[in-house]
Design an enzyme around this catalytic site. Structure first.
Site, PDB file in Angstrom:
ATOM      1  N   ASN A   1       0.764  -1.110   0.066  1.00 20.27           N
ATOM      2  CA  ASN A   1       0.156   0.174  -0.878  1.00 20.27           C
ATOM      3  C   ASN A   1       0.937   1.283  -0.105  1.00 20.27           C
ATOM      4  O   ASN A   1       1.394   1.554   1.138  1.00 20.27           O
ATOM      5  CB  ASN A   1      -0.680   0.189   1.235  1.00 20.27           C
TER       6      ASN A   1
ATOM      7  N   LYS B   1       0.280   4.022  -0.259  1.00 18.65           N
ATOM      8  CA  LYS B   1      -0.514   5.550   0.201  1.00 18.65           C
ATOM      9  C   LYS B   1      -0.612   6.560  -0.905  1.00 18.65           C
ATOM     10  O   LYS B   1      -0.385   6.127  -1.987  1.00 18.65           O
ATOM     11  CB  LYS B   1      -0.400   6.122   2.141  1.00 18.65           C
TER      12      LYS B   1
ATOM     13  N   HIS C   1      -9.390   1.299   5.609  1.00 15.20           N
ATOM     14  CA  HIS C   1      -8.065   1.485   6.018  1.00 15.20           C
ATOM     15  C   HIS C   1      -8.234   2.302   7.140  1.00 15.20           C
ATOM     16  O   HIS C   1      -9.286   3.917   6.790  1.00 15.20           O
ATOM     17  CB  HIS C   1      -7.425   1.874   5.016  1.00 15.20           C
TER      18      HIS C   1
ATOM     19  N   GLU D   1      -6.916   4.784   7.677  1.00 14.90           N
ATOM     20  CA  GLU D   1      -6.373   5.874   7.723  1.00 14.90           C
ATOM     21  C   GLU D   1      -7.843   6.626   6.720  1.00 14.90           C
ATOM     22  O   GLU D   1      -8.108   7.903   7.224  1.00 14.90           O
ATOM     23  CB  GLU D   1      -5.533   6.511   6.550  1.00 14.90           C
TER      24      GLU D   1
ATOM     25  N   GLU E   1      -5.108  -5.241  11.038  1.00 16.78           N
ATOM     26  CA  GLU E   1      -3.837  -3.616  10.962  1.00 16.78           C
ATOM     27  C   GLU E   1      -3.770  -3.204  12.662  1.00 16.78           C
ATOM     28  O   GLU E   1      -4.648  -2.216  12.400  1.00 16.78           O
ATOM     29  CB  GLU E   1      -3.977  -3.266   9.913  1.00 16.78           C
TER      30      GLU E   1
ATOM     31  N   GLY F   1       2.477   2.344  11.378  1.00 20.59           N
ATOM     32  CA  GLY F   1       3.667   3.716  10.603  1.00 20.59           C
ATOM     33  C   GLY F   1       4.432   3.909  11.122  1.00 20.59           C
ATOM     34  O   GLY F   1       4.897   5.236  11.942  1.00 20.59           O
TER      35      GLY F   1
ATOM     36  N   SER G   1       3.360  -1.907  10.600  1.00 17.31           N
ATOM     37  CA  SER G   1       5.224  -1.837  10.249  1.00 17.31           C
ATOM     38  C   SER G   1       5.859  -2.891  10.083  1.00 17.31           C
ATOM     39  O   SER G   1       6.977  -3.324  10.364  1.00 17.31           O
ATOM     40  CB  SER G   1       4.685  -1.722  12.150  1.00 17.31           C
TER      41      SER G   1
END
Ligand code: PGA
Length: 247
Positions: free
Chosen positions: A10, A12, A96, A98, A164, A170, A208
């Site tokens: 991904n 991003k 996701h 985010e 996740e 991240g 991560s």
């Protein structure tokens, strides 16, 4: 038949035309074992380019999101599932963390996104995960069950799930082996309790994942692959993660 293992990158909001060309040209040269599926999700402006570069390879191209609106029309800024399919995508990330955090995506919206993806022939990768506060309050399993609950409204065995934990995305703070095993088992049990045939279910871990920890994570029970953010932007680390899958 041996279950497939997936490694999905991904990107991003990272990359440019040159970056896309260079990274995917290198990735294409990789010999991919039969039991391994690779995907990349570049930013939308580079999706058609990516699909074009990868069209004669075994690597899948996907979108990072898909519109909740199915039909074309007056939805400024949106891209529907049919358009993504048209430019060569074969999967789409949905929900996701985010997107949930910055764009207020709720279960109601995510059901529509998954349905639209499935109707258009895109494989949805449905992302779920608890935040740090929820984990500290020991609510993680409840949160995950709730997030999985929306799959009751779709053809769940056609959906890839990506667990996740938000606190591991991240941050360099990867979940422990025990935490990953425990949650992936919980996810499988939840699906079994809904009479879903888990033979065809894929549950990825994300948060991560990098070249150093990949071989441990990818070989844990009920971990069918990884969704990789930061480490998918460098060819060396991404290839290292792919190679961490034991044949
Ligand atoms: P990360 O991101 O690997 O950079 O933690 C994972 C993700 O958000 O999918």
């Amino acid at each position: 038949m041996q279950k497939q293992k997936w490694v999905v990158g991904n990107w991003k909001m990272n990359g440019r035309v040159d970056f896309t060309q260079t990274l995917l040209d290198q990735l294409k040269t990789l010999a991919i074992p039969e039991n391994v599926q690779i995907g990349v999700a570049p930013p939308l402006p580079y999706l058609a380019q990516s699909a074009h570069i990868l069209h004669d390879s075994r690597i899948h191209t996907g979108a990072q999101d898909v519109s909740q609106f199915e039909k074309e029309g007056a939805f400024t800024g949106e891209t529907n599932a049919g358009m993504l399919r048209d430019i060569g995508a074969d999967f789409a990330l949905v929900g996701h963390s985010e997107r949930r955090q910055y764009f207020g995506e709720t279960g109601e919206i995510l059901v529509k996104k998954i349905q639209n993806a499935l109707h258009a022939g895109l494989c949805p990768i449905y992302c779920i995960g608890e935040n740090l506060q929820q984990r500290e309050n020991k609510l993680e399993k409840q949160v995950i069950s709730e997030q999985l609950g929306i799959l009751d409204q779709v053809q769940a065995d056609k959906v890839i799930i990506a667990y996740e934990p938000v606190w591991a995305i991240g941050t360099g703070k990867v979940a422990t082996e025990e935490q990953i095993i425990d949650m992936h088992q919980h996810i499988y049990q939840h699906l079994l309790s809904k009479q879903i045939n888990t033979d065809n279910i894929t549950v990825l871990y994300g948060g991560s994942v990098n070249a150093e920890n990949a071989s441990v994570i990818l070989n844990l029970p009920n971990v069918d692959g990884a969704l990789v953010g930061g480490a998918s932007l460098k060819i060396e680390s991404f290839v290292h993660i792919i190679k961490a899958i034991e044949n």
